[in-house]
Design an enzyme around this catalytic site. Structure first.
Site, PDB file in Angstrom:
ATOM      1  N   GLU A 300       0.948  -1.321  -0.099  1.00 47.58           N
ATOM      2  CA  GLU A 300       0.045   0.097   0.108  1.00 47.58           C
ATOM      3  C   GLU A 300       0.987   1.148   0.041  1.00 47.58           C
ATOM      4  OE1 GLU A 300      -2.775  -0.634   3.338  1.00 47.58           O
ATOM      5  OE2 GLU A 300      -4.113  -1.647   1.904  1.00 47.58           O
ATOM      6  N   ASP A 372      -8.648  -9.244   2.882  1.00 46.25           N
ATOM      7  CA  ASP A 372      -8.367  -8.214   3.677  1.00 46.25           C
ATOM      8  C   ASP A 372      -9.612  -8.280   5.061  1.00 46.25           C
ATOM      9  OD1 ASP A 372      -7.573  -6.050   5.381  1.00 46.25           O
ATOM     10  OD2 ASP A 372      -8.050  -4.621   3.794  1.00 46.25           O
ATOM     11  N   GLU A 400     -13.268  -2.992  11.406  1.00 44.81           N
ATOM     12  CA  GLU A 400     -13.190  -2.205  10.229  1.00 44.81           C
ATOM     13  C   GLU A 400     -14.122  -2.487   9.286  1.00 44.81           C
ATOM     14  OE1 GLU A 400      -9.348  -2.492   8.110  1.00 44.81           O
ATOM     15  OE2 GLU A 400     -10.168  -1.584   6.298  1.00 44.81           O
TER      16      GLU A 400
HETATM   17  O1  GCW Z   1      -7.422  -3.264   6.028  1.00 45.70           O
HETATM   18  C1  GCW Z   1      -6.515  -2.519   5.241  1.00 45.70           C
HETATM   19  C2  GCW Z   1      -6.908  -1.311   5.883  1.00 45.70           C
HETATM   20  C3  GCW Z   1      -5.780  -0.167   6.209  1.00 45.70           C
HETATM   21  C4  GCW Z   1      -4.723  -0.995   6.794  1.00 45.70           C
HETATM   22  C5  GCW Z   1      -4.049  -2.000   5.947  1.00 45.70           C
HETATM   23  C6  GCW Z   1      -3.035  -3.126   6.608  1.00 45.70           C
HETATM   24  C7  GCW Z   1      -3.112  -0.289   8.501  1.00 45.70           C
HETATM   25  O2  GCW Z   1      -7.911  -0.700   5.346  1.00 45.70           O
HETATM   26  O3  GCW Z   1      -6.253   0.886   6.990  1.00 45.70           O
HETATM   27  O4  GCW Z   1      -3.485   0.092   7.057  1.00 45.70           O
HETATM   28  O5  GCW Z   1      -5.118  -3.051   5.581  1.00 45.70           O
HETATM   29  O6  GCW Z   1      -3.510  -4.023   7.227  1.00 45.70           O
HETATM   30  O7  GCW Z   1      -1.769  -2.788   6.465  1.00 45.70           O
END
Ligand code: GCW
Length: 711
Positions: A300, A372, A400
């Site tokens: 990311e 995720d 989340e």
């Molecule tokens: O789940 C996603 C999230 C991000 C997060 C990323 C990760 C910390 O939307 O906010 O960043 O994964 O796990 O690195």
């Protein structure tokens, strides 16, 4: 009024206010509510042990809260006494427990009813203070849940050696994906001011066996390794240490460049390597029991070894070498998805060839699912695939993708589903629990991480029932074979304990918790649907979301692929072939819609709206009924909760009640948004027995919540 009189009124008010605050049922005390009102069927004549030691004092103080009296400290055992001690204690030694205790290790303990010269003694014993503390908390749990008896025979040791919280807390006090207010770490005040909450936090974690914490976000600021911040980290570590909690930090891979002023952060550069070696020494001088680093690299947009043409192995091993002389470890995340293939396949593809190449103080941290933290995912195929490299599961305690702090969703059943999933990597029975805890591969380090849901809200987690997720993570990390029912049962009894709670409402609250994950999946994304959330904040539904220029795999359409022909992601051998990353017989099962479990159907298959489900319904109808079922269940939860009104204290009752109202509204929002949107493709009616939509699709599309986040 004379001054003296005024003063005493003031004093009285102050004492009353303090008492009220101490006993306020605002959720502040978590599951550690040692209320006096409950009869627990446990009577000790006195206590033996090392007064002034933490395990002894913790028991004494809880006993005091439970009974309103101090438990007398004894010099010799009397009938019905309690003995707390390590092998250094002569009486404990005389019981001949030494071999058994040694086998349980430093964190293990025994709680046993022993008859000695006609006297009944309850013994809590361990070879070390860590185990003794866990033993004391376990005994308190036994007492609080009314399971105390004269026949106790408990011997426990943890499933994982590192049981760690990952705080996604930023140095500016915000929390990424945190829904319980700002960070509990007051970086601005540290190290001068030590918030009293740090100790309460340490106690709560130790009470459920958590022994490690990463203080800062994986999207890490290099600043955390500065001299100034390390002093702050040390101050926190000093408070957590007595509770046997070791501190870890997330690091930014570019720290040598950004913080150290070097021209590069290339892991093969000798100055960069030296920078990490020196940094590690600096940290260990301040914090001798420092745990190590958590690294999110080349993920990311964050920097990593690939920026220099190197590999995960080069990066992880460089940092591992710096930590090795001090006994530290590297938790290297596998949450990577450089575009190029089906996102669900990417982490496996990136890591599979590195098996066996990492140093022995590196562990790969893998999210439970391949994408995720979706409401439901099949497990990540990396579990069981890396056989010569230890892997640790990363679970997300913060919700989340599961209603954040508004929805009552008990996550333990989802984690249990993951830990109990059979990978077949070593034949039948190679569950993720066994693959990760050392049972199958005998790995030297074993660990499990949970992304924290803790914030500065009075009730710590933003929703009273979200505390159960923190609790469940700790309990599963301690014992990965516990059932969600056992965990929920313990938690309810401790958290809502009143004399009345031991009845039928208790059973229904338990049932509500145990079904709540499936319910959320039903009203959000049933049958294997995933990632159809609103852009960025991930709270509500937005299956139609389209952001020009955005990465396709950040958009819902990438995942649901709805069109007139059908819906779902084809990951079969004819599609992206993600199924082939699993062992036989799973890959064959997942590959065939007739064998694939319904809960993963649209994860692995793109099927026509008329596809005949196992229930006999068409896919479209099944989807409609499932969304509807989710809504109905939440309505049921409202009834269950309202019925429990006279069993629960007023404040927590009202707060949960209002959250359930939000959840019910949101469930309808989800159902209407998804069904009305997918109906534009299926072109079929919503079955007539089902409650009609109350929203209009165009209106729903206009909803834009002001909850900010980057993707
Ligand atoms: O789940 C996603 C999230 C991000 C997060 C990323 C990760 C910390 O939307 O906010 O960043 O994964 O796990 O690195």
């Amino acid at each position: 009024m004379c001054l003296k009189y005024k003063k005493s009124i003031f004093l009285c008010c102050f004492v009353l206010a303090t008492l009220f605050r101490l006993n306020a049922e605002d959720g502040n005390r978590l599951w550690l509510r040692f209320n006096q009102t409950v009869n627990r069927n446990c009577h000790f004549s006195g206590i033996l042990g090392q007064s002034g030691s933490l395990p002894f004092d913790e028991f004494q103080s809880a006993w005091n809260d439970m009974n309103g009296t101090e438990l007398v400290a004894l010099k010799t055992a009397t009938d019905n006494s309690l003995l707390i001690g390590t092998l250094k204690d002569k009486t404990i030694k005389s019981f001949g427990l030494s071999k058994e205790l040694k086998a349980l290790g430093k964190e293990g303990f025994i709680i046993r009813s022993i008859n000695k010269n006609g006297k009944r003694i309850t013994v809590v014993a361990s070879i070390a203070d860590n185990g003794l503390l866990y033993g004391v908390y376990h005994l308190l749990r036994i007492i609080q849940t009314n399971r105390f008896s004269d026949n106790l025979d408990v011997a426990e040791k943890p499933s994982y050696s590192v049981r760690i919280l990952n705080h996604w807390d930023n140095l500016d006090g915000t929390v990424e994906r945190g829904y319980a207010g700002r960070s509990i770490w007051k970086w601005d005040e540290l190290p001068a001011v030590i918030s009293p909450r740090y100790k309460v936090y340490a106690r709560a974690n130790a009470s459920i066996g958590i022994n490690a914490t990463v203080l800062n976000n994986v999207n890490a600021s290099p600043k955390v390794l500065s001299v100034e911040y390390l002093q702050k980290v040390k101050a926190i570590a000093d408070v957590l240490r007595p509770f046997h909690i070791r501190v870890y930090l997330s690091i930014n891979f570019s720290s040598p460049k950004i913080l150290g002023g070097l021209p590069t952060s290339d892991p093969l550069d000798k100055n960069v390597r030296k920078w990490w070696v020196d940094k590690a020494s600096e940290i260990y001088k301040l914090i001798p029991d420092f745990g190590g680093f958590l690294v999110k690299a080349n993920s990311e947009g964050l920097p990593g070894p690939m920026d220099y043409g190197r590999t995960h192995v080069d990066g992880a091993n460089m940092i591992a070498d710096a930590l090795k002389p001090h006994g530290g470890i590297v938790m290297w995340r596998a949450f990577v998805y450089e575009p190029g293939d089906d996102r669900a396949k990417l982490a496996y593809k990136e890591f599979i060839n590195f098996d066996g190449q990492f140093r022995d103080n590196v562990i790969i941290q893998v999210k439970n699912g391949p994408i995720d933290f979706q409401p439901r995912e099949p497990f990540s195929p990396l579990f069981g695939a890396l056989k010569k490299t230890p892997i640790m599961p990363e679970l997300q305690i913060t919700q989340e993708y599961l209603g954040q702090s508004n929805h009552l969703v008990f996550l333990s059943p989802m984690w249990e589903e993951c830990l109990d999933a059979d990978t077949y990597c070593n034949g039948h029975g190679s569950t993720i629990g066994k693959v990760t805890d050392g049972t199958i591969f005998g790995n030297k380090i074993s660990a499990i991480a949970g992304v924290s849901n803790i914030g500065e809200d009075t009730n710590w987690c933003g929703h009273h029932f979200a505390q159960a997720n923190w609790y469940a993570f700790g309990r599963l990390a301690w014992n990965n074979t516990l059932t969600s029912e056992e965990i929920a049962d313990e938690w309810i009894q401790q958290t809502f304990q009143t004399p009345q709670i031991q009845n039928t409402e208790f059973e229904t609250i338990l049932k509500m918790m145990l079904t709540s994950h499936q319910t959320a999946v039903d009203y959000m994304m049933p049958l294997g649907l995933h990632h159809i959330f609103a852009w960025s904040h991930h709270y509500g539904p937005e299956p139609w979301c389209d952001i020009p220029g955005a990465r396709p795999d950040w958009l819902p359409k990438y995942y649901h692929n709805a069109n007139e022909a059908g819906i779902g992601f084809d990951r079969t051998t004819k599609g992206s072939d993600a199924v082939s990353q699993y062992y036989t017989p799973l890959k064959e099962q997942f590959n065939d819609p007739a064998l694939c479990p319904d809960k993963y159907l649209l994860w692995f298959h793109h099927l026509s709206w008329d596809y005949k489900m196992k229930s006999g319904k068409t896919l479209w109808d099944e989807m409609c009924y499932t969304y509807d079922e989710g809504v109905k269940e939440v309505r049921e939860y409202q009834k269950i909760w309202d019925k429990a009104e006279n069993l629960i204290d007023a404040q927590r009752f009202a707060e949960v009640q209002s959250k359930l109202r939000i959840q019910a509204r949101d469930a309808v929002w989800w159902k209407d948004a998804c069904l009305l949107y997918f109906q534009t493709f299926s072109k079929q009616p919503i079955p007539y027995e089902i409650e009609r939509p109350v929203h209009d699709l165009d209106e729903l599309k206009k909803i834009k919540l002001d909850l900010k986040h980057h993707n």
